[in-house]
Design an enzyme around this catalytic site. Structure first.
Site, mmCIF file in Angstrom:
data_model
loop_
_atom_site.group_PDB
_atom_site.id
_atom_site.type_symbol
_atom_site.label_atom_id
_atom_site.label_comp_id
_atom_site.label_asym_id
_atom_site.label_seq_id
_atom_site.Cartn_x
_atom_site.Cartn_y
_atom_site.Cartn_z
ATOM 1 N N GLY A 1 1.099 -0.922 0.126
ATOM 2 C CA GLY A 1 -0.574 0.033 0.065
ATOM 3 C C GLY A 1 0.660 1.214 0.168
ATOM 4 N N GLY B 1 1.076 5.099 1.431
ATOM 5 C CA GLY B 1 1.386 5.819 2.265
ATOM 6 C C GLY B 1 2.696 5.299 3.785
ATOM 7 N N HIS B 2 3.710 4.781 3.451
ATOM 8 C CA HIS B 2 4.485 4.258 3.675
ATOM 9 C C HIS B 2 6.056 5.112 3.331
ATOM 10 C CE1 HIS B 2 2.133 0.896 5.770
ATOM 11 N NE2 HIS B 2 1.573 0.974 4.494
ATOM 12 N N LYS C 1 5.336 -8.292 1.921
ATOM 13 C CA LYS C 1 4.709 -7.820 3.832
ATOM 14 C C LYS C 1 3.819 -9.058 4.189
ATOM 15 C CE LYS C 1 4.712 -3.180 3.346
ATOM 16 N NZ LYS C 1 4.228 -3.362 1.910
ATOM 17 N N ASP D 1 -1.981 -8.405 0.254
ATOM 18 C CA ASP D 1 -0.291 -8.595 -0.814
ATOM 19 C C ASP D 1 -0.113 -10.628 -0.441
ATOM 20 O OD1 ASP D 1 0.893 -6.039 0.097
ATOM 21 O OD2 ASP D 1 0.334 -5.624 1.939
ATOM 22 N N HIS E 1 -0.364 0.261 9.647
ATOM 23 C CA HIS E 1 -1.973 1.433 8.692
ATOM 24 C C HIS E 1 -2.889 1.720 9.441
ATOM 25 C CE1 HIS E 1 0.043 -2.327 6.607
ATOM 26 N NE2 HIS E 1 -0.217 -1.906 5.580
#
Lengths: 210, 330
Positions: free
Chosen positions: B53, B55-56, B104, B109, B218
């Site tokens: 995702g 946002g990391h 991950k 995922d 998250h």
């Protein structure tokens, strides 16, 4: 009144998926809100993106049999949603579509049986079972009620799926992101079960339009 | 909630356009969401592909370059990419020597990379996979999806990337990636929740006087909540949680990672406390890295990752790397 001996064609499936897209669009904020309580706050926006892609794809190329329509829709979900919802919902529709084959008309009973195969495939892919506080807690009751037939099988399926989704509130999550919360997942309605229930509502609506 | 964005729907694409503008050494396919090092595919080299995702940041796009990843595919915010992105990335970096997927451990995922591996193999690309599952805050049991993958991803990508750069075959690159993943453990704390652009409000409610222990990346809540602690107390708790599980018998790599909204002065202060605890526990620290590497949007807080390192892992960790977010020795 529609019962399980009535035949369904590609148009009904098309209307079903269009109605599902509209209801996901309408409920997106609710789904995201539920997901923010026990997940990562993206369920609504992800499904919205996926079903919008389904409607676009069906608008371009609409197969003339129920099975291929569902397979095309499932492939769109896998290719556009991501996360766990993409493969899981994609598998549900694809496997249901594959089980229906190429027949241009199928009975409600055949659809119920195909959906059961689709739901089993979801359970296998996600490694989850009834009672784990996942989408299966709406899908299984929904598909069982549909297969049971009766005078209003589609309405009964909608009710059973809704009740199944509600029944996830007191459950402790054992699969998916919410399982990391353990006991803290108790008291929240599962977003996946909630969106799955929307599918049965959309199906009941589409079939009643006959 | 104010954010430096246009609209939530274009956040990821806008960021990718920015990466393209800032890093001409990368090829950025904004429409298909794939970031590839410009010289890919590199002849006789195993390709490293990761993704997850968005946002990391800088994970994963910030780790694409010589000595680390060959390609990254960012999904929507906090949502895994789709198989199409991964197979596209694999095709772009495969030189015929195969591709390693660094995954991950999140259901999404895992499912999407599994589907992508099948598709890539259908196209004749040899695919290896390594699962990163380092977060000790969630324990593996029959009831959970296993441990989350967090900070250890950096160590896996750095060390396996260095070995791939040396021309090692897929089996060896995959083996060392697995060794690093299995030798790493992490624990994270949040001082404040994060806000996703599509939701626009904090993903969980954390009162001012409290912190959340054992958070993931998250914005999901952690395993317990306590009154606010000092940096030293948090280090005691976090390092103890990691060491309870890791039991190092030699030197470790240490990552003190910011979650996105904690300034470096706090991270360095926290790093000093982590070092103190490790000294007290007689764990020799071979290398320390401090910064925002595996973040959670604007979450305040930090995570600690320790990795048991043998000599080969240390040598590969020190090898040259040239990516937007990690760069040394060249």
């Amino acid at each position: 009144m529609t019962d399980l001996t009535d035949e369904l064609d590609a148009d009904v499936i098309f209307r079903w998926l269009t109605a599902a897209a509209a209801s996901v669009e309408r409920e997106a904020d609710v789904l995201t809100e539920l997901d923010s309580a026990i997940g990562d706050a993206d369920h609504g926006s992800n499904l919205q993106r996926g079903f919008a892609a389904v409607v676009t794809a069906l608008g371009k190329e609409s197969p003339s049999a129920p099975g291929p329509v569902l397979i095309l829709a499932g492939r769109q979900l896998v290719s556009s949603v991501g996360g766990a919802s993409g493969p899981l919902y994609g598998t549900l529709l694809r496997r249901t579509g594959k089980a229906l084959g190429d027949a241009e008309r199928v009975t409600g009973a055949q659809l119920a049986e195909a959906m059961r195969i689709g739901v089993d495939a979801v359970a296998q892919l996600g490694g989850a079972a009834l009672g784990d506080k996942t989408m299966l807690d709406a899908l299984y009751p929904g598909v069982e009620a549909l297969a049971a037939g009766g005078p209003h099988p589609y309405g009964a399926a909608r009710t059973a799926a809704d009740e199944g989704a509600l029944a996830t509130v007191p459950m402790r999550a054992r699969k998916g992101r919410a399982s990391y919360l353990g006991e803290r997942s108790v008291g929240h309605k599962d977003p996946g079960a909630t969106s799955s229930a929307l599918l049965f509502t959309a199906l009941a609506g589409a079939v009643a339009d006959e | 909630m104010k954010m430096l964005i246009n609209v939530p729907e274009t956040v990821v694409a806008d960021a990718l356009r920015g990466i393209a503008a800032a890093h001409p050494e990368l090829t950025v396919d904004v429409d298909n969401r794939v970031v590839v090092r410009r010289d890919a595919p590199v002849a006789n080299k195993v390709g490293l592909v990761s993704g997850g995702g968005s946002g990391h940041e800088p994970l994963h796009g910030g780790f694409v370059g010589r000595g680390m990843l060959d390609a990254a595919c960012p999904g929507a915010i906090f949502t895994s990419p789709v198989p199409d992105q991964m197979t596209r990335a694999a095709a772009a970096v495969d030189s015929g020597n195969g591709v390693l997927f660094v995954v991950k451990n999140y259901t999404g995922d895992v499912l999407n990379f599994d589907m992508a591996a099948e598709l890539a193999e259908d196209e004749g690309i040899q695919v290896g996979k390594v699962l990163v599952q380092d977060d000790v805050a969630v324990t593996d049991s029959e009831f959970t999806a296993g441990r989350r993958g967090t900070g250890a991803t950096l160590f896996v990508e750095k060390i396996a990337g260095a070995l791939a750069e040396e021309g090692a075959p897929l089996e060896r690159v995959e083996a060392i990636a697995r060794q690093v993943a299995d030798s790493s453990r992490s624990f994270g704390v949040a001082l404040g929740a994060c806000t996703t652009p599509s939701k626009g409000s904090p993903t969980f409610d954390l009162p001012p006087g409290e912190l959340e222990l054992g958070i993931g990346i998250h914005g999901e809540s952690g395993r317990e909540r306590r009154p606010m602690m000092t940096s030293g107390e948090i280090a005691d708790f976090a390092v103890d949680a990691v060491l309870t599980d890791l039991e190092p018998d030699g030197p470790v790599l240490a990552l003190v990672n910011g979650m996105g909204a904690t300034p470096l002065i706090e991270l360095y202060g926290f790093c000093a406390e982590v070092q103190r605890v490790l000294d007290e526990r007689r764990v020799p620290v071979a290398r320390t890295l401090v910064g925002n590497y595996v973040t959670s949007l604007d979450m305040a807080g930090a995570s600690v990752t320790l990795c048991r390192a043998d000599e080969e892992m240390l040598r590969l960790y020190d090898a040259p790397v040239s990516t937007p977010a990690l760069r040394w020795g060249c």
